[in-house]
Structure formats: C-alpha cells, structure tokens
Design an enzyme around this catalytic site. Structure first.
Site, PDB file in Angstrom:
ATOM      1  N   HIS A   8     -29.619 -14.739  24.552  1.00 43.16           N
ATOM      2  CA  HIS A   8     -28.559 -14.619  25.558  1.00 43.16           C
ATOM      3  C   HIS A   8     -27.869 -15.950  25.865  1.00 43.16           C
ATOM      4  O   HIS A   8     -26.936 -15.989  26.651  1.00 43.16           O
ATOM      5  CB  HIS A   8     -29.140 -14.051  26.854  1.00 43.16           C
ATOM      6  N   HIS A  14       0.836  -1.205   0.000  1.00 40.89           N
ATOM      7  CA  HIS A  14       0.000   0.000   0.000  1.00 40.89           C
ATOM      8  C   HIS A  14       0.870   1.253   0.000  1.00 40.89           C
ATOM      9  O   HIS A  14       1.224   1.762   1.058  1.00 40.89           O
ATOM     10  CB  HIS A  14      -0.902   0.000   1.229  1.00 40.89           C
ATOM     11  N   GLU A  33     -18.195  -3.657  24.158  1.00 42.89           N
ATOM     12  CA  GLU A  33     -17.381  -4.865  24.307  1.00 42.89           C
ATOM     13  C   GLU A  33     -16.144  -4.865  23.410  1.00 42.89           C
ATOM     14  O   GLU A  33     -15.046  -5.226  23.844  1.00 42.89           O
ATOM     15  CB  GLU A  33     -18.232  -6.112  24.017  1.00 42.89           C
ATOM     16  N   HIS A  63      -3.959   3.227  -3.434  1.00 43.16           N
ATOM     17  CA  HIS A  63      -4.172   2.676  -2.091  1.00 43.16           C
ATOM     18  C   HIS A  63      -3.417   1.370  -1.853  1.00 43.16           C
ATOM     19  O   HIS A  63      -2.647   1.269  -0.909  1.00 43.16           O
ATOM     20  CB  HIS A  63      -5.672   2.451  -1.823  1.00 43.16           C
TER      21      HIS A  63
END
Ligand SMILES: Cc1ncc(C[n+]2csc(CCOP(=O)(O)OP(=O)(O)O)c2C)c(N)n1
Ligand SMILES: [Mg+2]
Length: 680
Positions: free
Chosen positions: A489, A49, A427, A280
């Site tokens: 859950h 890159h 999280e 890129h």
C-alpha cells in the site's frame, strides 16, 4: 484441378454472398458510402483499419439516420445525444459519418489526409480535432467506460436543470476487444447498478480480433454476462437494418442499459478478406479493394460519393435541427439559463473562492496539525457548496479519502440529484467515467482512492491529460507514512510515474494551507487533470501566508536562510516538516539554510528560470521525499543529495518506518553538512 472454393475455408464468405445477393436498398447504399470512404482512406494512407467500418456500416447508418439526436450545424449542442466509438481503431467509420452528415471541418480533403500529420482524421479519434468527436478512443474498453460517465452526467444534469434542457441518450459502438478488457466489467457493472437506461451499446459481434477467430481466446456468453449486470440484451443480424432499428427502438424504451449484439462480417464485401483478421488493421490492397467495391455495386471513383447519397446523408445530418431550435427557445426562457450556460461552459461561479479564503485565514490562525487528507476535506467543505458542478466520489474508500462533504447526498439508481458517487472498487472505470463526465460538460468530477492505486486508473488519467480534461484525483495515503498496511500500500515510485505523464499536475501539499491552495489551483485548471497526493498522517501547519497562493508557482522559499545560504532543503508534502527541522539544526550551528517547498513540479518547471534559480539557490541542495529519487536530479543538480526511498517500504508504525529508512531531519542535516565541508 478445379479452383479451390474460398468459402470452404471461410464460411463468412457464403453468408456474405447471400447478403450481397439481396436487393440493394437505399440504406445499403448509404452504408456503402461509408464502406467506400473507409476503403479509400485506408488505401490512401497505406495504413488503418478498414474491417470494422465495413462491418459496422449498416448498424451505424441505422443509428445515425434514425436514432442519434444531433445537428451537424451545431455539433456542440448541449442536448445532443453522445456517440462514442469505443473501438477507436474503426476511426474511419466515425470520420465518414461526420463527413457524410455535412459537418463543417471534415471535408473530403480531410479524409484524403487520414492519418497524416495535422489531419483532423487522425489514426484514432482524438478529442479536440473535430467538435463531433466526443472523446479520444483507441485504448480498448475505455470508450465504453467514458460513455458510462457521460450517461451518468446526463442523469445528474437532468435532475439539476430539468428534462426540458437535459434529455439525451448515450450510444456506443464497441468491439470484441472493448468487451474483453477488464474495464468493461467495471463500466458495465456500474451502468447496470445505476440503471443508466439511456445508455445503449451496439457491440460489433464479428467474432474476429487481431490474432484471428475470437474462439482462440474467449468463450464467455457476453449477453448472459451483461444480463447479470442488470442490462437488457438483444442479439440481431447487424446487416439487417430493420432488425437493428427494432432493437434500438426497444433500447429507447428499456428501463435498463441495453447491449445489442450485432452479428456482423468484418470487412463486409471484401472478396477474400471478409470475415477474417486480414481485414482488421491493414489496407485491403488495390485488387481486393476494387473487388469489394464491385461486389457492392459501387462504381464511383475513389473518394467520390454520388449526389443523391450526399443529399440523403445531409438530410440525416439535419434531422434534429427542429428539436435543436425548440431547445434553444426553451433555454432562452429558462429560469436557470445563466447557471446552465455557466456550468456547460465550465466557468466557475462568482465568489467561489470566498469560503476557501476564509478557510485559509482560519488555518493561519489555528495552525491545525492534521493529515493533508483531512485538510482536503476542509477545503472541500468550503468548495463543494460553492461550486455546484463539483461531483465527488471514492472507489470504496470514502472515509479514508475524505472526499465526501457532510450533507451532500450520493447519486443512487433512479435518483441522480446527489453529488457524490460511490464508485465501488472500480478505479479504472471510475477514472474513465470521470473523463466522460468532464467531456459531457457541466460537471467537474473529483475522486478518491489510495495513491498506490493510481496504477489501476492510470490509463484513464493519461487520456484525461491527452484530452485536456478537468478531472481531479484525490489520492491519499501517499507514502510509507501510511504505516502498518505495509509495502503493498506504500507508494514509492508512484509520484515519479505520475509526474512523467505530460499535462498532469501532481500536487503534494505540505500542510493545511498548501492543501487549500492546491485545491484552488486544481479547480482553476481547465486544461488538464490534477492529482492531489495527500498524507494519512498528521502534518503541522508550516505556512501561514493568507494572501498570495504560493503553490501557484509550484515551489517557493518557505523559510529563507538567516544569512547567505550554505544549504537549501527542498521537499514536498509530509517531508517539508523534516526540511524545516533540518534547517533549524543547521541554523543552530551557525550554518544559514533555507527550505523550499515544492508542491507542484509542473508549475515550478513553468516558472521563468530566474525565479527557479533564485528559489533553489546556488548552495548545496538536499532533496527530501519519502519516495524514490527518480526525477529529483532535475532540481538537485550534480552537487545535490537526496534523502528518500531506494526500494519498497515495510509494515510498521509510520515513525518507525521513517527512522528505519533513514528519512529524518538528522540525515538531511548530515547530508548538508557533508556538502558544506566538501565545498569549504
Ligand atoms: C487496451 C488495448 N489493447 C490492445 C489494443 C490493440 N488492438 C487494437 S484493436 C484490437 C483487437 C481487435 O479486435 P476487435 O476489438 O474485435 O476489433 P475488430 O478487429 O473486430 O475490429 C487490439 C488488440 C488496443 N487498441 N487497446
Ligand atoms: Mg472483433
């Protein structure tokens, strides 16, 4: 027809022409050395890159020659500034900087080996390949969140050891992709809330990503977004070193974290590909590369850097050698020197197991019947006071994960002495920041959330495993045993999905004793992350062994058969009690059966085959786990049976669910009987 004007289709080229027409300064030439090396290495590798290093070379030169506190002579100096290249695809930017500033171990030969097998200059920066690489990056957004953890670690350790030992900053170079990823929200929100004023993000605001112009997928105002998080924000021309330096100086004085949007031209100097996604992620190609160098006035052979530039860069690499020597003197006289060294080196304190061993003795005596999350809390009550490096936390489930210890305060904005982090419902950001804390050194982070939400932090757990970092995730509510909250859950596939990540230790202890043992093992483990999968529901004490840590072998015979084995029940966590009950049934029928507890597959797999064979036995094997069977055939063999889940759970009280899904001692005993008869 006159030749088409390329600047008409690509307005960046006009802006580039103006910049290239300016007098060439020393700073520009230093930046051009980065550009040339990036071009050459990507051409040689035929992949990589070039665009990002070419665009950000001016910004990086300002940072590394005027602000970043580091000494190339000792890249692991504990009080160095941390530099995170969050946009890891721009790895040649980092390698060029490490090389030019005179670090050992990143010679020109290494750059020529960019992206080749065993090269320190890997495709993306990899922690451990070179001491100046602070973290592995590549998964966009994570570097930024990891840096937040580093900045938080700095604040905490400054509170613990004082500013004479700990006083450094964290600098990040991030790309559009870093800021688009969801984790950037979690990380930036947390950093703003915590007022991490020593964190600065230099955003490569080039308006280009792989698919083309950023406007095809993105239109928010990033500066307003970060300002809303509580950041100081500034926009500068990323090709104007003085403007970048002024913004960095302002960031150093700010009382908030700072985002500096650096307007740049991706692939700067490339005659047609500059300002386009074409620069890129692929080599410029010989002609474009040559023309880019010509535009810069760079006349040197590939991988050649003239001596005067080498000397300037080497001076930059030694800029902080004086401050480092003064720091070493301060450390030598510091009353906490021993503790500081111990913490930074990751050595556990003398006697750290004393309270844990006392806890194990009391478990053997009192045989508590409690959820393993409660057993984990008891273990933490023994460990956290004894191990000052442990910093706990929870993603807004503190009371459910039981990760906090009474009397241990939380870190707060402006007051970082606490040893608990209220991570909020973030999280992914939490786990990445924990990686940053561990990488920073001096901290052993442990977290909490529900096991089901491991999927929300998985990318960071994976990087912790790849980077061999000691981070510990307390993941509670580990099965249908959580009951009424229902299938959203209730993890069923999660254990299998964690067990298949290389270098993660997944512990699923059966009772209070095993939980204490697994905590001991997780803390000792200094070459990778651990997960503790813990129950919400009560579990009886089954093991009263106070000597040997039996979990250390990953699996062991908890109850041997009364005679030659006719069956072996193998279970983990909350289902070990079912295995014990099934064994009782068979024994009562005159069929000797054994129970093997298998709290950590990774450790068990690492035992010698003879131990594994003796433990698992040659009688039919019945596996029991309230999860899908994926992976269990490894232990059960072709003759085995598995009692567990085959699909999602349901919402109901836990005992009903175990019966409903047929995860019972009766079912296990029946499966064993069937195999015993078939075998007879
Ligand atoms: C999480 C993640 N998703 C996708 C990618 C693949 N990828 C690498 S760079 C990139 C985006 C490039 O745009 P930008 O971040 O602006 O970098 P630039 O091209 O400006 O250097 C993508 C999608 C990745 N590395 N990480
Ligand atoms: Mg971009």
């Amino acid at each position: 027809m006159p030749p088409a004007d390329p600047t008409a289709a690509n307005p960046a080229l006009a802006a580039q022409a103006v910049l290239l027409a300016r007098p060439v300064t020393e700073a520009r030439r230093m930046a051009d050395a980065i550009r040339a090396l990036a071009i050459d290495a990507v051409e040689a590798a035929k992949s990589g890159h070039p665009g990002m290093p070419m665009g950000m070379a001016d910004v990086a030169t300002v940072l590394w020659t005027r602000f970043l506190k580091f000494d190339a002579a000792d890249p692991r100096w504990p009080d160095r500034d941390r530099f995170v290249l969050s946009a890891g695809h721009g790895s040649m930017l980092l390698y060029a900087l490490i090389h030019l500033t005179g670090h050992a171990g990143m010679g020109i030969e290494d750059l020529k080996q960019f992206r080749q097998l065993h090269s320190v200059a890997a495709g993306h920066p990899e922690y451990g390949e070179h001491p100046a690489i602070e973290t592995t990056t590549g998964p966009l957004g994570q570097g930024l969140a990891t840096a937040v953890g580093m900045a938080l670690a700095e604040r905490h350790l400054a509170a613990r050891f004082g500013r004479s030992l700990v006083d450094h900053r964290t600098w990040v170079i991030a790309s559009d992709g870093d800021l688009m990823e969801g984790i950037s929200h979690e990380a930036a929100s947390l950093a703003g809330h915590m007022k991490l004023s020593k964190l600065t993000v230099l955003w490569d605001d080039n308006g280009i990503s792989i698919d083309g112009d950023l406007s095809i997928s993105s239109s928010e105002d990033q500066l307003k977004r970060f300002a809303a998080y509580g950041w100081a924000v500034k926009r500068v021309d990323g090709h104007d070193p003085d403007a970048v330096a002024a913004a960095c100086a302002q960031a150093v004085r700010a009382s908030k974290p700072t985002l500096i949007a650096c307007r740049t031209i991706i692939g700067f100097s490339a005659p047609t590909k500059a300002g386009t996604a074409g620069s890129h992620g692929s080599p410029l190609g010989g002609a474009e590369a040559a023309a880019a160098k010509a535009a810069l006035g760079w006349t040197h052979a590939p991988f050649e850097v003239p001596e005067d530039l080498r000397a300037l860069w080497a001076t930059a690499g030694a800029r902080s050698s004086g401050p480092r020597r003064s720091w070493l003197k301060r450390l030598a006289k510091h009353p906490q020197k021993g503790e500081f060294d111990r913490a930074i080196q990751g050595r556990l304190p003398d006697g750290w197991t004393d309270s844990l061993n006392a806890l194990r003795a009391s478990i053997a005596e009192n045989k508590p019947n409690q959820g393993s999350r409660i057993s984990s809390q008891k273990a933490l009550e023994a460990l956290v006071p004894a191990v000052p490096e442990m910093i706990g936390g929870s993603a807004d489930l503190t009371g459910s994960n039981n990760t906090n210890v009474k009397g241990i305060p939380a870190m707060k904005p402006g007051d970082y002495a606490g040893r608990f982090v209220h991570w909020g419902i973030r999280e992914h950001g939490m786990a990445a920041a924990m990686n940053g804390m561990a990488l920073h050194g001096g901290i052993i982070p442990y977290s909490g959330t529900f096991l089901i939400f491991a999927d929300y932090l998985r990318p960071a757990l994976r990087l912790a495993a790849l980077m061999q970092q000691r981070v510990i995730h307390v993941l509670t509510h580990d099965s249908i045993g959580l009951g009424e909250d229902g299938p959203t859950h209730q993890p069923v596939e999660t254990l299998a999905s964690l067990r298949c990540i290389p270098n993660v230790s997944v512990f699923r202890p059966a009772d209070a004793m095993e939980t204490a043992e697994c905590w001991d093992l997780a803390l000792r483990r200094n070459d990778g992350p651990s997960v503790l999968a813990l129950s919400r529901q009560n579990l009886p004490t089954l093991s009263t062994e106070t000597g040997e840590n039996r979990c250390a072998r990953g699996g062991y015979v908890l109850a041997e058969a009364s005679g030659p084995r006719r069956a072996t029940f193998i279970a983990t966590g909350s289902e070990v009690q079912l295995a014990m009950a099934a064994r009782d049934m068979l024994e009562a029928e005159g069929l000797p059966a054994a129970v093997v507890s298998l709290p950590c597959w990774e450790l068990f797999a690492a035992q010698d085959p003879a131990y594994r064979e003796a433990t698992l036995g040659s009688a039919p094997r019945i596996g029991i786990e309230a999860a899908v069977s994926f992976g269990w055939d490894r232990w059960l063999g072709p003759e085995g049976a598995f009692i567990g889940m085959t699909g999602f759970g349901a919402s109901a009280p836990a005992e009903q669910l175990y019966r409903h899904f047929g995860i019972t001692a009766e079912a296990a005993a029946q499966a064993a009987r069937k195999r015993i008869t078939t075998n007879a």
